[in-house]
Design a protein around this motif. Sequence first.
Motif, mmCIF file in Angstrom:
data_model
loop_
_atom_site.group_PDB
_atom_site.id
_atom_site.type_symbol
_atom_site.label_atom_id
_atom_site.label_comp_id
_atom_site.label_asym_id
_atom_site.label_seq_id
_atom_site.Cartn_x
_atom_site.Cartn_y
_atom_site.Cartn_z
ATOM 1 N N ASP A 177 0.823 -1.210 0.000
ATOM 2 C CA ASP A 177 0.000 0.000 0.000
ATOM 3 C C ASP A 177 0.859 1.263 0.000
ATOM 4 O OD1 ASP A 177 -2.369 -1.344 -0.091
ATOM 5 O OD2 ASP A 177 -2.739 -1.284 2.070
ATOM 6 N N GLU A 178 1.953 1.235 0.772
ATOM 7 C CA GLU A 178 2.846 2.392 0.833
ATOM 8 C C GLU A 178 3.521 2.644 -0.509
ATOM 9 O OE1 GLU A 178 5.475 1.508 4.026
ATOM 10 O OE2 GLU A 178 3.986 1.922 5.611
ATOM 11 N N LYS A 181 0.981 4.037 -2.896
ATOM 12 C CA LYS A 181 0.705 5.445 -2.584
ATOM 13 C C LYS A 181 1.694 6.368 -3.276
ATOM 14 C CE LYS A 181 -0.281 8.487 1.346
ATOM 15 N NZ LYS A 181 -0.318 8.585 2.831
ATOM 16 N N LYS A 196 -4.339 -0.514 -5.833
ATOM 17 C CA LYS A 196 -4.968 -0.442 -4.519
ATOM 18 C C LYS A 196 -6.132 -1.418 -4.413
ATOM 19 C CE LYS A 196 -3.898 4.377 -3.292
ATOM 20 N NZ LYS A 196 -4.502 5.703 -3.018
#
Length: 478
Positions: A177-178, A181, A196
Amino acid sequence: MNYLTEAYVDSLALNSSAIKNGKDLAKKNSFPLLCQSEDGTIIFGECKGSGKDPYRCSVDLQKEGNPVFRCTCPSRQFPCKHNLGLMYAFTSGKTFAIAPVPQDIVDKREKAEKREEKKKEAADSEAPTVKRKTNKSTLLKKIAAQLEGIGIAEKLILQLVSSGLGSLDKKALQTADEQAKQLGNYYIPGIQAALKELTQQFRADANREALYPIVIEQLTTLHSMIRKSREYLNNRLENPDLPIDSESTLEERIGHAWQIAELREQGRVRREAELLQLAFRSYSDQARGEFIDEGYWSDLQSGQIHLTRTYRPFRAAKHIREEDSIFQVVQAKELAQYPGELNMRVRWEEATFREANPSDMQKIITTAHRSFPEVIKQVKNLIKNPLSDKHPVVLLHVAEMKKMSASYVLLDEQGKQLPLADIPHLSEPTTSLVPMLHKALLQNQAMLVMFEHNWKQNRLEAQPLSIVTANEVVRLLY
């Protein structure tokens, strides 16, 4: 101002809260002054506010389908609750005294009319339309950044697959997820959202074995998207004079937000279109961080089923108009058509409304597909393409709707069957409503359905959205 109805005012409001607030103002008699111009094209008045001085608000209805709102309140919503309350007061039959229009409103109207005249003169000019010039240096920098982002996305997918989907734990998902992002800096929001969505599948408390077919389809789509995006962007990087792809959905999938001006330049607009909404839904997309309002419409000229889609980011949702079901015929002065396939996305800026009549229903009914095998072949060919819509919507002519075992099936005139089911994509059941329908609606009708491929049973299924009869649209999804 016959078109100023309560339903029309509802359609102008940003959201349901704005509708409630506006109606409350009208019900509580918060307007000590209610007036209208002698020709009835402007309504104006004063509304009690939190301060000692009332807010002065007005609605200019001279241009049908494009009202102009003015208010002295500090609200950033257009129309604000005072404008809405003023219109609800009018539609509820409250008395509006005939009075001279305030000079400041007259002056603003005159300025607006002069601007419109200049626009019209420019539009009527024989000079060719000048396309906007692209700054090549800026374009090349953007494409280079997009290609870099695509490389990062590809590495992330490879890491997920190499480590094994079955071994993904919370820590691995957090890392993914990081990394996803970070893609927000590379102008590829569409690819970022797809990543995502992939990782969010594993956060659900669901049986992982059941998730694998869905995830595999998402990985296939992502792989194809990355491959085709890289090929397309490399071509544009080598030759920045190449035109933007306005035929496929690739640009939008990468993350391009088409503007009406761009669609005009690409010749993707048409004048004077009429549409009738057949189904509507609102849902939240956690991967995109947005609320999405989605409508399916019958084009009364072409017979095609179009799609409207409004994105409302969670953080700014209260400032963006929340779409809703519309039951009247929309008469769009200019219809912009996005690149697409079976259900082309459309939008408009100015429109008027009229009541639907039996001739409209007849037009829609005659466009319904009568052969299920032909439709199924078309849909299967569409969803085989990884970048095509996996949930096309089609209007079918149904000879009969019959219950077989524990489920319902549709039959065409040749007796060919199509199973009905509540598809996971919609997350809103409608097949349970079928037994409640009048028997007359179960045969010789036009039905709007959304398709989905059932991986477990390896068959194509359809979920009913609405039924079009000779006199009305019976909505199962609205």
